[in-house]
Scaffold this motif. Structure first.
Motif, PDB file in Angstrom:
ATOM      1  N   MET A  59      31.710  30.319  87.372  1.00  0.00           N
ATOM      2  CA  MET A  59      31.234  29.787  86.126  1.00  0.00           C
ATOM      3  C   MET A  59      30.158  29.162  85.713  1.00  0.00           C
ATOM      4  N   SER A  60      29.664  28.287  86.555  1.00  0.00           N
ATOM      5  CA  SER A  60      28.591  27.712  86.540  1.00  0.00           C
ATOM      6  C   SER A  60      27.223  28.713  86.273  1.00  0.00           C
ATOM      7  N   LEU A  61      27.164  29.697  86.798  1.00  0.00           N
ATOM      8  CA  LEU A  61      26.179  30.768  86.808  1.00  0.00           C
ATOM      9  C   LEU A  61      25.740  31.203  85.498  1.00  0.00           C
ATOM     10  N   ASP A  62      26.788  30.961  84.462  1.00  0.00           N
ATOM     11  CA  ASP A  62      26.669  31.136  83.240  1.00  0.00           C
ATOM     12  C   ASP A  62      25.797  30.315  82.570  1.00  0.00           C
ATOM     13  N   MET A 123      35.642  22.733  84.152  1.00  0.00           N
ATOM     14  CA  MET A 123      35.105  21.245  83.918  1.00  0.00           C
ATOM     15  C   MET A 123      34.087  21.062  85.584  1.00  0.00           C
ATOM     16  N   ILE A 124      34.715  21.847  86.486  1.00  0.00           N
ATOM     17  CA  ILE A 124      33.686  21.969  87.772  1.00  0.00           C
ATOM     18  C   ILE A 124      32.324  22.663  87.148  1.00  0.00           C
ATOM     19  N   ALA A 125      32.617  23.603  86.495  1.00  0.00           N
ATOM     20  CA  ALA A 125      31.401  24.517  85.984  1.00  0.00           C
ATOM     21  C   ALA A 125      30.327  23.698  85.259  1.00  0.00           C
ATOM     22  N   GLN A 126      30.821  22.830  84.327  1.00  0.00           N
ATOM     23  CA  GLN A 126      30.369  21.963  83.452  1.00  0.00           C
ATOM     24  C   GLN A 126      29.723  20.812  84.142  1.00  0.00           C
ATOM     25  N   ASN A 127      30.164  20.348  85.136  1.00  0.00           N
ATOM     26  CA  ASN A 127      29.426  19.353  86.030  1.00  0.00           C
ATOM     27  C   ASN A 127      28.290  20.022  86.796  1.00  0.00           C
ATOM     28  N   LEU A 128      28.291  20.989  87.380  1.00  0.00           N
ATOM     29  CA  LEU A 128      27.394  21.926  88.150  1.00  0.00           C
ATOM     30  C   LEU A 128      26.070  22.432  86.882  1.00  0.00           C
ATOM     31  N   LYS A 129      26.549  22.676  85.761  1.00  0.00           N
ATOM     32  CA  LYS A 129      25.639  22.840  84.682  1.00  0.00           C
ATOM     33  C   LYS A 129      24.842  21.832  84.112  1.00  0.00           C
ATOM     34  N   GLN A 130      25.228  20.876  84.405  1.00  0.00           N
ATOM     35  CA  GLN A 130      24.481  19.517  83.845  1.00  0.00           C
ATOM     36  C   GLN A 130      23.603  19.149  85.014  1.00  0.00           C
TER      37      GLN A 130
END
Length: 136
Positions: A59-62, A123-130
């Protein structure tokens, strides 16, 4: 060591979205030392890897900004590769699953198991996106 048939679908969850599987220490060293940003996912058979880590990484790749390189090692399968990846993650203790973002070979962001376990994938994806926004 886990049987190849057992981990194949778990590996594919990441490889189908562009993660390169690393199986040797040399491959890990070369991947981390590349110019740019590299996300390293220490994959695992545990439930939090299936429910949270792998989906969160995908998901973080989006995101507009993403790492230049995506790689993964599998704990309990690729022992040398996993040990080498973890050595690059010092001072953080070994954990799986875990995720580390490197920039030009330097560790700049780390998600340990305790940041993953019990947290939803988004939530994990959001952390990575940041982290991507800051370093990529």
């Amino acid at each position: 060591m886990y049987p190849a048939d057992l981990v194949k679908p778990m590996r594919e969850e990441l490889s189908v979205v562009g993660f390169k599987e690393l199986h040797t220490s040399t491959e890990v060293d070369q991947a981390i030392k590349q110019k740019g940003t590299t996300l390293v996912v220490v994959n695992s058979v545990c439930g939090c890897a299936a429910a949270n880590a792998r989906p969160g990484a995908r998901m973080s790749l989006d995101n507009e900004k993403t790492p230049d390189h995506l790689v993964t090692v599998f704990a309990g399968v690729d022992k040398d590769a996993t040990d080498t990846a973890r050595n690059h993650m010092v001072p953080f203790p070994p954990s799986s699953p875990s995720m580390a973002l490197f920039k030009d070979g330097e560790l700049v962001h780390m998600l340990e198991r305790h940041h993953i376990e019990g947290r939803p994938a988004d939530m994990i994806a959001q952390n990575l996106k940041q982290a991507y926004e800051q370093y990529c």
